[in-house]
Motif scaffolding. Structure first.
Motif, mmCIF file in Angstrom:
data_model
loop_
_atom_site.group_PDB
_atom_site.id
_atom_site.type_symbol
_atom_site.label_atom_id
_atom_site.label_comp_id
_atom_site.label_asym_id
_atom_site.label_seq_id
_atom_site.Cartn_x
_atom_site.Cartn_y
_atom_site.Cartn_z
ATOM 1 N N ALA A 217 0.881 -1.169 0.000
ATOM 2 C CA ALA A 217 0.000 0.000 0.000
ATOM 3 C C ALA A 217 0.915 1.215 0.000
ATOM 4 O O ALA A 217 1.798 1.330 0.849
ATOM 5 C CB ALA A 217 -0.907 -0.014 1.224
ATOM 6 N N VAL A 218 0.723 2.123 -0.968
ATOM 7 C CA VAL A 218 1.698 3.192 -1.195
ATOM 8 C C VAL A 218 1.001 4.537 -1.332
ATOM 9 O O VAL A 218 -0.009 4.658 -2.035
ATOM 10 C CB VAL A 218 2.533 2.927 -2.471
ATOM 11 N N PHE A 219 1.554 5.549 -0.653
ATOM 12 C CA PHE A 219 1.227 6.950 -0.909
ATOM 13 C C PHE A 219 2.492 7.621 -1.426
ATOM 14 O O PHE A 219 3.550 7.537 -0.798
ATOM 15 C CB PHE A 219 0.772 7.656 0.371
ATOM 16 N N ASN A 220 2.360 8.305 -2.569
ATOM 17 C CA ASN A 220 3.498 9.001 -3.155
ATOM 18 C C ASN A 220 3.208 10.497 -3.169
ATOM 19 O O ASN A 220 2.344 10.963 -3.911
ATOM 20 C CB ASN A 220 3.748 8.501 -4.578
ATOM 21 N N CYS A 221 3.921 11.250 -2.332
ATOM 22 C CA CYS A 221 3.751 12.707 -2.267
ATOM 23 C C CYS A 221 4.891 13.382 -3.017
ATOM 24 O O CYS A 221 5.846 13.905 -2.419
ATOM 25 C CB CYS A 221 3.706 13.166 -0.808
ATOM 26 N N GLY A 222 4.801 13.321 -4.351
ATOM 27 C CA GLY A 222 5.785 14.003 -5.195
ATOM 28 C C GLY A 222 7.181 13.441 -5.125
ATOM 29 O O GLY A 222 8.145 14.159 -5.422
ATOM 30 N N HIS A 223 7.330 12.179 -4.746
ATOM 31 C CA HIS A 223 8.646 11.586 -4.540
ATOM 32 C C HIS A 223 8.971 10.619 -5.674
ATOM 33 O O HIS A 223 8.068 10.021 -6.264
ATOM 34 C CB HIS A 223 8.661 10.837 -3.203
ATOM 35 N N PRO A 224 10.249 10.419 -6.000
ATOM 36 C CA PRO A 224 10.598 9.428 -7.029
ATOM 37 C C PRO A 224 10.130 8.033 -6.621
ATOM 38 O O PRO A 224 10.259 7.628 -5.461
ATOM 39 C CB PRO A 224 12.126 9.495 -7.087
ATOM 40 N N GLY A 225 9.593 7.309 -7.581
ATOM 41 C CA GLY A 225 9.134 5.956 -7.312
ATOM 42 C C GLY A 225 10.287 5.001 -7.065
ATOM 43 O O GLY A 225 11.401 5.215 -7.546
ATOM 44 N N PRO A 226 10.045 3.922 -6.304
ATOM 45 C CA PRO A 226 11.117 2.970 -6.000
ATOM 46 C C PRO A 226 11.383 2.035 -7.164
ATOM 47 O O PRO A 226 10.600 1.949 -8.119
ATOM 48 C CB PRO A 226 10.560 2.214 -4.800
ATOM 49 N N TYR A 227 12.489 1.319 -7.057
ATOM 50 C CA TYR A 227 12.828 0.276 -8.023
ATOM 51 C C TYR A 227 12.588 -1.085 -7.384
ATOM 52 O O TYR A 227 12.871 -1.280 -6.195
ATOM 53 C CB TYR A 227 14.295 0.378 -8.459
ATOM 54 N N ARG A 228 12.089 -2.013 -8.187
ATOM 55 C CA ARG A 228 11.929 -3.399 -7.746
ATOM 56 C C ARG A 228 12.926 -4.256 -8.515
ATOM 57 O O ARG A 228 12.982 -4.224 -9.742
ATOM 58 C CB ARG A 228 10.497 -3.894 -7.977
ATOM 59 N N LEU A 229 13.742 -4.994 -7.758
ATOM 60 C CA LEU A 229 14.781 -5.823 -8.355
ATOM 61 C C LEU A 229 14.352 -7.276 -8.286
ATOM 62 O O LEU A 229 14.187 -7.842 -7.203
ATOM 63 C CB LEU A 229 16.115 -5.637 -7.620
ATOM 64 N N GLY A 230 14.168 -7.879 -9.431
ATOM 65 C CA GLY A 230 13.898 -9.304 -9.534
ATOM 66 C C GLY A 230 14.862 -9.879 -10.541
ATOM 67 O O GLY A 230 16.059 -9.915 -10.339
ATOM 68 N N ARG A 231 14.320 -10.309 -11.668
ATOM 69 C CA ARG A 231 15.205 -10.720 -12.763
ATOM 70 C C ARG A 231 15.904 -9.509 -13.380
ATOM 71 O O ARG A 231 16.951 -9.623 -13.990
ATOM 72 C CB ARG A 231 14.393 -11.472 -13.829
ATOM 73 N N GLU A 232 15.273 -8.328 -13.223
ATOM 74 C CA GLU A 232 15.860 -7.087 -13.720
ATOM 75 C C GLU A 232 15.370 -5.942 -12.836
ATOM 76 O O GLU A 232 14.464 -6.113 -12.018
ATOM 77 C CB GLU A 232 15.451 -6.833 -15.178
ATOM 78 N N ALA A 233 15.994 -4.771 -12.986
ATOM 79 C CA ALA A 233 15.575 -3.595 -12.227
ATOM 80 C C ALA A 233 14.479 -2.874 -12.994
ATOM 81 O O ALA A 233 14.643 -2.535 -14.174
ATOM 82 C CB ALA A 233 16.766 -2.662 -12.005
ATOM 83 N N GLU A 234 13.341 -2.659 -12.337
ATOM 84 C CA GLU A 234 12.228 -1.977 -12.970
ATOM 85 C C GLU A 234 11.623 -0.965 -12.008
ATOM 86 O O GLU A 234 11.640 -1.159 -10.792
ATOM 87 C CB GLU A 234 11.149 -2.982 -13.394
ATOM 88 N N ARG A 235 11.107 0.117 -12.565
ATOM 89 C CA ARG A 235 10.450 1.124 -11.752
ATOM 90 C C ARG A 235 9.104 0.584 -11.294
ATOM 91 O O ARG A 235 8.293 0.124 -12.086
ATOM 92 C CB ARG A 235 10.249 2.402 -12.545
ATOM 93 N N LEU A 236 8.860 0.613 -10.000
ATOM 94 C CA LEU A 236 7.617 0.081 -9.446
ATOM 95 C C LEU A 236 6.508 1.118 -9.580
ATOM 96 O O LEU A 236 6.682 2.270 -9.167
ATOM 97 C CB LEU A 236 7.810 -0.274 -7.974
ATOM 98 N N PRO A 237 5.350 0.744 -10.148
ATOM 99 C CA PRO A 237 4.244 1.711 -10.206
ATOM 100 C C PRO A 237 3.694 1.986 -8.810
ATOM 101 O O PRO A 237 3.516 1.077 -8.001
ATOM 102 C CB PRO A 237 3.203 0.993 -11.078
ATOM 103 N N VAL A 238 3.449 3.268 -8.524
ATOM 104 C CA VAL A 238 2.940 3.656 -7.199
ATOM 105 C C VAL A 238 1.702 4.536 -7.306
ATOM 106 O O VAL A 238 1.300 5.168 -6.330
ATOM 107 C CB VAL A 238 4.036 4.376 -6.386
ATOM 108 N N GLY A 239 1.066 4.589 -8.461
ATOM 109 C CA GLY A 239 -0.157 5.355 -8.618
ATOM 110 C C GLY A 239 0.107 6.832 -8.873
ATOM 111 O O GLY A 239 1.253 7.283 -8.973
#
Length: 358
Positions: A217-239
């Protein structure tokens, strides 16, 4: 008690003055020799040279004494700063509810241990709650807002059953801090609230909660979104982002983004914008996504150290903004047929293989 404190104060004052005792004695001897010794007033090159040597020795002694005292004061100040950092921006626990965590900060202010970035992670009855934020500016001027937000988060994370309640508590804490700071800056207006207290100061932040099944559960107040590392690094959607705290009031209805998960074996990298905006001497931005693609099974603490080293190498050690990283790896075992097994049977094997490298 008062007598003891007075003696301690006198002793501390004497210790600070001790390095100046010898130069002061040299100076007294030089002055007495200059004005009391008849030969010192006689004309001639040898006498002038001798006088110059005496006074030069006194000057060097004074400089060395003052420098030595300042070095001791600087060492004490650094020790206090390190202790302050451990209390204010303390490292997160290495393990929380099956998650492995690590964090670290690089300050843009030379000699500073803390700056305008903040992070914290706590285990609560509602899940592991994490905040990462960036106060506008850096260094000592931003510390007041960092203190207000972290203090509020550490209480609200346990008290508020809904993540939206935590965010509203953070907003109120920042508003109180800005009002108090505005009164301090404009004492003539004491007793009245300024219409726009310290309006130029705001905070971007990412507030998230990791449930037992890895759902976020994510609230994003104008902040850069996190990265999720699995098989590759991808930007995690946060709405869709909300405005930074301190710019506009939060909307009446708050609902976190809940369509993302952190599966077993995956790693989440939260950061402040200084990590992506760091430039080298040619003006090229730091490639954070490429730096995060490290060796498989890399521990969070090793990842933080490696990325920090690459950032310092890229910028030549000259940072324009504070940089904070917080890394979370899901080391929870996948339960066959359980709710946390989204992603198929490969997720469980990956989690077991990943945990074996920790």
């Amino acid at each position: 008690m008062i007598r003891t404190r007075s003696l301690d104060s006198d002793g501390s004052r004497l210790r600070r003055l001790a390095p100046l005792a010898l130069p002061a004695a040299w100076g007294a001897v030089a002055v007495a020799w200059k004005f009391a010794c008849p030969s010192a007033r006689e004309p001639g090159l040898p006498i002038r040279i001798a006088t110059s040597v005496v006074f030069l020795s006194v000057g060097i002694g004074l400089v060395l004494g003052v420098r030595r005292g300042l070095a001791r004061e600087l060492a004490r100040a650094r020790a206090v700063a390190e202790a302050t950092q451990q209390v204010l921006l303390r490292p997160p626990p290495g393990r929380l509810e099956g998650l492995t965590l690590a964090a670290g900060q690089l300050s843009a202010s030379r000699g500073a241990s803390v700056g305008g970035d903040l992070y914290e992670a706590v285990a609560t009855p509602y899940g592991v709650r994490i905040v990462v934020g960036d106060v506008r500016g850096h260094g000592l001027a931003a510390l007041g807002a960092v203190v207000a937000l972290l203090g509020s988060f550490r209480e609200a994370a346990h008290d508020e059953p809904e993540l939206a309640g935590v965010l509203r508590r953070l907003e109120r804490a920042l508003e109180r801090h800005l009002r108090e700071r505005a009164r301090d800056e404009h004492p003539a207006r004491a007793g009245t609230d300024p219409e726009h207290p310290a309006a130029e100061e705001f905070v971007t932040l990412l507030l998230l909660e990791i449930g037992p099944d890895g759902r976020l559960a994510v609230f994003n107040c104008g902040h850069p979104g996190p990265y999720r590392l699995g098989r590759e690094a991808e930007r995690l959607p946060v709405g869709d982002p909300l405005p930074p705290l301190g710019v506009l009031p939060l909307p009446a209805g708050l609902a976190p983004y809940t369509a993302a998960r952190l599966l077993p074996g995956e790693t989440l990298v939260l950061h402040t914008d200084g990590a992506e905006e760091a430039r080298d001497h040619r003006g090229r931005f730091f490639a954070l996504d490429a730096a995060l693609a490290g060796p498989p099974g890399e521990a969070p603490a090793a990842l933080v150290r490696r990325v920090h080293a690459e950032l310092l190498h890229h910028t030549g050690g000259r940072l324009a903004d504070d940089i904070a990283l917080l890394v979370v790896r899901n080391d929870r075992a996948r339960v066959p047929g359980g709710g946390g097994g989204g992603g198929g049977g490969g997720g469980g094997a990956k989690a077991e293989s990943y945990a074996s490298h920790d």
